[in-house]
Design a protein around this motif. Sequence first.
Motif, PDB file in Angstrom:
ATOM      1  N   ARG A 103      -3.912   9.860 -22.787  1.00  0.00           N
ATOM      2  CA  ARG A 103      -4.250  10.759 -21.034  1.00  0.00           C
ATOM      3  C   ARG A 103      -3.004  10.583 -20.192  1.00  0.00           C
ATOM      4  NH1 ARG A 103      -9.627  10.335 -23.162  1.00  0.00           N
ATOM      5  NH2 ARG A 103      -9.671   8.152 -23.060  1.00  0.00           N
ATOM      6  N   ARG A 104      -2.514   8.906 -19.699  1.00  0.00           N
ATOM      7  CA  ARG A 104      -1.666   8.793 -18.664  1.00  0.00           C
ATOM      8  C   ARG A 104      -0.374   8.564 -19.339  1.00  0.00           C
ATOM      9  NH1 ARG A 104      -3.977   2.663 -16.564  1.00  0.00           N
ATOM     10  NH2 ARG A 104      -5.984   2.786 -16.605  1.00  0.00           N
ATOM     11  N   LEU A 105      -0.099   8.575 -20.641  1.00  0.00           N
ATOM     12  CA  LEU A 105       1.264   8.966 -20.743  1.00  0.00           C
ATOM     13  C   LEU A 105       1.763  10.637 -20.238  1.00  0.00           C
ATOM     14  CD1 LEU A 105       4.503   8.747 -21.392  1.00  0.00           C
ATOM     15  CD2 LEU A 105       3.647   8.809 -24.098  1.00  0.00           C
ATOM     16  N   SER A 106       0.637  11.143 -20.772  1.00  0.00           N
ATOM     17  CA  SER A 106       0.684  13.043 -20.402  1.00  0.00           C
ATOM     18  C   SER A 106       0.601  13.311 -18.978  1.00  0.00           C
ATOM     19  CB  SER A 106      -0.682  13.405 -21.323  1.00  0.00           C
ATOM     20  OG  SER A 106      -0.942  13.307 -22.303  1.00  0.00           O
ATOM     21  N   ASP A 147       7.613   4.458 -16.782  1.00  0.00           N
ATOM     22  CA  ASP A 147       7.880   5.158 -16.854  1.00  0.00           C
ATOM     23  C   ASP A 147       9.202   5.480 -17.800  1.00  0.00           C
ATOM     24  OD1 ASP A 147       7.037   6.624 -14.294  1.00  0.00           O
ATOM     25  OD2 ASP A 147       7.519   4.374 -13.235  1.00  0.00           O
ATOM     26  N   GLU A 148       9.841   4.153 -18.144  1.00  0.00           N
ATOM     27  CA  GLU A 148      10.893   4.454 -19.228  1.00  0.00           C
ATOM     28  C   GLU A 148      10.588   5.560 -20.454  1.00  0.00           C
ATOM     29  OE1 GLU A 148      13.082   0.813 -21.350  1.00  0.00           O
ATOM     30  OE2 GLU A 148      11.754   0.086 -20.189  1.00  0.00           O
ATOM     31  N   ILE A 149       9.603   4.960 -20.664  1.00  0.00           N
ATOM     32  CA  ILE A 149       9.031   5.822 -22.144  1.00  0.00           C
ATOM     33  C   ILE A 149       9.023   7.622 -21.568  1.00  0.00           C
ATOM     34  CG2 ILE A 149       7.158   6.460 -23.939  1.00  0.00           C
ATOM     35  CD1 ILE A 149       6.085   3.901 -22.864  1.00  0.00           C
ATOM     36  N   THR A 150       9.113   8.427 -20.936  1.00  0.00           N
ATOM     37  CA  THR A 150       9.117   9.159 -20.325  1.00  0.00           C
ATOM     38  C   THR A 150      10.684   9.961 -19.792  1.00  0.00           C
ATOM     39  OG1 THR A 150       6.970   9.574 -19.099  1.00  0.00           O
ATOM     40  CG2 THR A 150       8.543  11.243 -17.834  1.00  0.00           C
ATOM     41  N   THR A 151      11.273   8.286 -19.461  1.00  0.00           N
ATOM     42  CA  THR A 151      12.545   8.916 -19.445  1.00  0.00           C
ATOM     43  C   THR A 151      13.330   9.805 -20.672  1.00  0.00           C
ATOM     44  OG1 THR A 151      12.523   7.343 -17.157  1.00  0.00           O
ATOM     45  CG2 THR A 151      14.776   8.408 -18.140  1.00  0.00           C
ATOM     46  N   ARG A 152      12.723   8.135 -21.820  1.00  0.00           N
ATOM     47  CA  ARG A 152      13.830   8.494 -23.171  1.00  0.00           C
ATOM     48  C   ARG A 152      13.470   9.225 -23.457  1.00  0.00           C
ATOM     49  NH1 ARG A 152      15.666   3.057 -24.902  1.00  0.00           N
ATOM     50  NH2 ARG A 152      16.843   4.502 -26.698  1.00  0.00           N
ATOM     51  N   VAL A 153      11.741   9.733 -23.188  1.00  0.00           N
ATOM     52  CA  VAL A 153      11.544  10.834 -24.248  1.00  0.00           C
ATOM     53  C   VAL A 153      11.591  11.849 -23.468  1.00  0.00           C
ATOM     54  CG1 VAL A 153       9.583  11.864 -25.087  1.00  0.00           C
ATOM     55  CG2 VAL A 153       9.652  10.094 -25.278  1.00  0.00           C
ATOM     56  N   THR A 154      11.715  12.308 -22.820  1.00  0.00           N
ATOM     57  CA  THR A 154      12.297  13.610 -21.941  1.00  0.00           C
ATOM     58  C   THR A 154      14.078  13.796 -22.416  1.00  0.00           C
ATOM     59  OG1 THR A 154      10.898  13.018 -20.257  1.00  0.00           O
ATOM     60  CG2 THR A 154      12.851  14.664 -19.872  1.00  0.00           C
ATOM     61  N   GLY A 155      14.537  12.491 -22.208  1.00  0.00           N
ATOM     62  CA  GLY A 155      16.547  12.671 -22.565  1.00  0.00           C
ATOM     63  C   GLY A 155      16.281  12.796 -24.138  1.00  0.00           C
ATOM     64  N   ILE A 156      15.289  12.862 -24.661  1.00  0.00           N
ATOM     65  CA  ILE A 156      15.524  12.534 -26.443  1.00  0.00           C
ATOM     66  C   ILE A 156      14.760  14.686 -26.880  1.00  0.00           C
ATOM     67  CG2 ILE A 156      14.783  12.377 -28.707  1.00  0.00           C
ATOM     68  CD1 ILE A 156      14.446   9.445 -27.723  1.00  0.00           C
TER      69      ILE A 156
END
Length: 671
Positions: free
Chosen positions: A477-480, A102-111
């Motif tokens: 796979r899970r992060l995707s 969740d944290e990776i997704t939030t940060r990557v999406t924002g970037i």
Amino acid sequence: MPGTPVSTRAIHPTYDGLVKVLGACPLDCPDACSWVVTVEDGVATGLRGNKEHPVTRGALCVKVNRYLEQVGAPGRLRYPMRRVGPKGSGQFERISWDAALDEITTRVTGIIDEFGGEAIWPFHGTGSLGYLQGLEGFPGRRMFNLLGASHHAPTICSVAGGAGLRYTLGTSGGMDPEDFAQSKLILLWGTNPLTSGHHLWKFVQDSGAYLVSIDPVRTRTSERCDEHIAPLPGTDAALALGLLHVIVSLGAQDEQFIAEHTEGWPEFRDRIAEFTPERTAAITGVPRDRIVALGERIARTRPTAIRASQGMQRHAGGGMALRVLACLPGVTGDWAIPGGGLHYSTSGHFELDVAALTRDDLLPHPVRTLSMTRLGEALLETDEPPVKALFVIGANPVGSNPDQRRVIEGLSREDLFTVVLEHFDTDTVDYADIVLPATMQPEHLDVLAGYGHLYLIWNEPAVAPPGECLSTTETFRRLSQRLGLTEPALYDSDEELAAQLLKGYDLDRLRADGFLKVQAGPVPAGKLQFVSTRAQSAGHDPLPDYTPPADSGDGLVLISAASHYFLNSTFGSNPELRRRAGESSITLHPDDAAARGIADGAAVVVSNDRGSFEAVAEISDRVRPGVAGTTKGRWAKFTGGATVNATIAERDADYGGGAVFHDNRVEVRPR
């Protein structure tokens, strides 16, 4: 069929109730050993080299013999973690995979929303050379391509030499290393196989050849050779041209091979004429009579083989040096004789569909490429867009990259979001925001290919991973999925990925037998280019020449070679291997030590304008005057906060953006 299986052994034979699982060493070594894992009640209890593999022959190295100890080490990372202290402090708290994703997704999406996908850099290292889990297949690249992330250029190892070989030979592939058993004269040029790649030594011994070690340092291998020649670091191309001068002066060139298989001989012959033994001696520091004697020996000995490894091309003229070396067997005709030619890397002979793994067709638009060896520069100076997210995969750049101070400064940026996939608490992990625990080789599926032999090797998972460790492929796979990406290719299983990579090979036979040998392509591929129009079009001299080191002037030339006990920075935390390696040391010639008032065993500081590290002095004539020797692979947290890479420049070699670890002048003083 691109390859022919050479064994009929099943993957899971059982002896005395014990399961034996075939696998492969993933580490950055030419030998890519085939191994056998013994499993009892789901636990890996034994590891040995595969006796049936024609190169491994049942033996592993001193490092990998302890691999299961590494797999089960108390310090192994087993759960995701989030940073809770300042960057560099190594302070983390355990979190769940859901929280981490969740944290990776939030940060990557924002970037991506603010800076675009190119602000993300997937930084792959050589911690594993697997095609599914490691550098050779860039795991996660499908996902990063869909995000429009920057591409990663793995320039830290062999790129300059490979480019040089392609200019001369049309391929970076060379002779089959097993053919060294047929050689009569072997030049071990800038290589120490008894420490890094010892399985070649078996074929060298089988040959009964006259052995010459060409290395600025008298290594373990040098001491087993008939002759040791110690040129000044970075002068290998000049030495090769000087040897060619002797050969041509004797009329020992193979005129028929030259006429039928090469182009540009008249021009190259004029270039050779410039490198008289006297001039060569002045450049290289090798006495004239030794140059002449070796040139005469090469002239009269067929077949002659050259083993040149990656260390010798890590300087300003590294690519050019390999161009010249590849020309030598072209002049003597050794390329046409079994047991003759040059071996640098066999990677060019493997016809694998890497494009099917990386799927660059998924890119929404062209993206920039960032150089592995320019990490500090990219993190501190790149701004179109700036690097805002760094995924470190199978790498420890604080321990392995040039200009350690700048790398640390870049990783310390508070606005840089860093995710590290790792096995242990490395120097780089200390600077991560999120740490994801990765599986090790006995715990996942992978495919390996040696760059010191011609065998594909299958790695079957032998045991379940500890804790919550995931394979790199499963992590992406899970992060995707968490990122909401719907491209079906992102969710291919490891078996499907292997099938795509190995299209045209009998995958079932490979998986059952554990390994197969591929056919080497022709070398040279077409006519050998003494004059390279491709090099000229790229802005280089069309003729092979000598390019002097870039770091010149006062001080000692520092060689930071492979350690006998570490592999790059892998095993840098292993207590027993650290004990065997001893303290960080630097070897000085007695004359250089005396001039600096340094006694054997004295504590010293090694420095230049880039940085410094501490070591213990070893006084020995194993190094020639003007040269100092140390080893790479140590972790900064165990050596006072800095390693030899604190003194290395972030500067490119002549071809391909290769690293310049051995083009490095330092001063040494008592501490």
